[in-house]
Design a protein around this motif. Sequence first.
Motif, PDB file in Angstrom:
ATOM      1  N   LEU A   1     -11.009  -1.646   2.141  1.00  0.00           N
ATOM      2  CA  LEU A   1      -9.683  -1.913   1.580  1.00  0.00           C
ATOM      3  C   LEU A   1      -9.326  -3.394   1.687  1.00  0.00           C
ATOM      4  O   LEU A   1      -8.739  -3.976   0.767  1.00  0.00           O
TER       5      LEU A   1
ATOM      6  N   ARG B   1       0.836  -1.207   0.000  1.00  0.00           N
ATOM      7  CA  ARG B   1       0.000   0.000   0.000  1.00  0.00           C
ATOM      8  C   ARG B   1       0.868   1.254   0.000  1.00  0.00           C
ATOM      9  O   ARG B   1       1.679   1.460   0.903  1.00  0.00           O
TER      10      ARG B   1
ATOM     11  N   VAL C   1      -1.419   2.547   5.533  1.00  0.00           N
ATOM     12  CA  VAL C   1      -0.554   2.288   4.384  1.00  0.00           C
ATOM     13  C   VAL C   1       0.821   1.835   4.861  1.00  0.00           C
ATOM     14  O   VAL C   1       1.209   2.030   6.010  1.00  0.00           O
TER      15      VAL C   1
ATOM     16  N   LEU D   1      -1.724  -1.274  -4.092  1.00  0.00           N
ATOM     17  CA  LEU D   1      -2.777  -0.275  -3.911  1.00  0.00           C
ATOM     18  C   LEU D   1      -2.112   1.085  -3.820  1.00  0.00           C
ATOM     19  O   LEU D   1      -1.251   1.313  -2.966  1.00  0.00           O
TER      20      LEU D   1
ATOM     21  N   GLU E   1      -8.563  -6.014  -1.504  1.00  0.00           N
ATOM     22  CA  GLU E   1      -7.385  -6.877  -1.601  1.00  0.00           C
ATOM     23  C   GLU E   1      -7.778  -8.345  -1.709  1.00  0.00           C
ATOM     24  O   GLU E   1      -7.163  -9.104  -2.463  1.00  0.00           O
TER      25      GLU E   1
END
Length: 274
Positions: free
Chosen positions: A191, A89, A223, A203, A195
């Motif tokens: 999120l 991420r 992230v 991402l 995934e």
Amino acid sequence: MERIQSALERARSKRIGAPSRKPAGSRVKKLARPDEVQDRWNALQTFEPNPKVLAKNRIHTLERGELSVPLDMLRTKVLQLMRNNGWKRLAITSPNSSCGKTTTSLNLAFGIARQLEHAPILIEMDLRRPNLASTLGMPKTDLQFSKVLEGEAPIASQLRRIGANLAVGANASPARHPSELLQSDTMKAALEEIEASYAPSLLIFDMPPMLVSDDMIGFADSVDCVLLVAAAESTTIKELDDCERELGERTNVLGVVLNKCRYMGKEYGYNYYG
């Protein structure tokens, strides 16, 4: 300009890890996905960007060429660092507006998608002033990815597939209570579902500027790393220092991208194709 260059040197000296060498004779392989994941990608509504619109908006990585060279170099460095650290991420932000973070996000996403072993998903998280759709020339009808983050819309209804292995989630208008949304459990669940359902290799999040709200800081722990975009002759060294310090307390800082620089010479490779 010299102060920005000095900041870049500091970021370079702090970069995390070193790129590993591929075994001799290794080859790039096309991305392999389970059939059910591939079916979900294939079922996404498609969008074909107009190359003239992309060029007008400084998106140069749809195809390889002279203007894509420095951006492809950025892509390669980002991928090496993320692969070596097992990161998936990436957030892209800037100290203030008009630094070029959305342009950088799109160029990076298109460049990564040209490598067939990757399938990135780019999500617009600048929920106060969204402009990803406008930059792409994408029709805004029914585009509101923030509804996915709120748990009010299915993912497939808000993702648009560009080519075989790039998907984009954009917003036609600002979202309600963006700071709270970017720290919410529904956002985190969305999120995780993305995934699990689409297995993106990466991402990428186009974030709001850091110094105009707490949106980026609130989202930072979601992230693995952050890329800072600075505008030459506009961003100050203090702004960079403040942003790097704040981000460094919450996630990994990949480095600083110097954008809008008017005086890059031949030594940077811009005339390689000339």
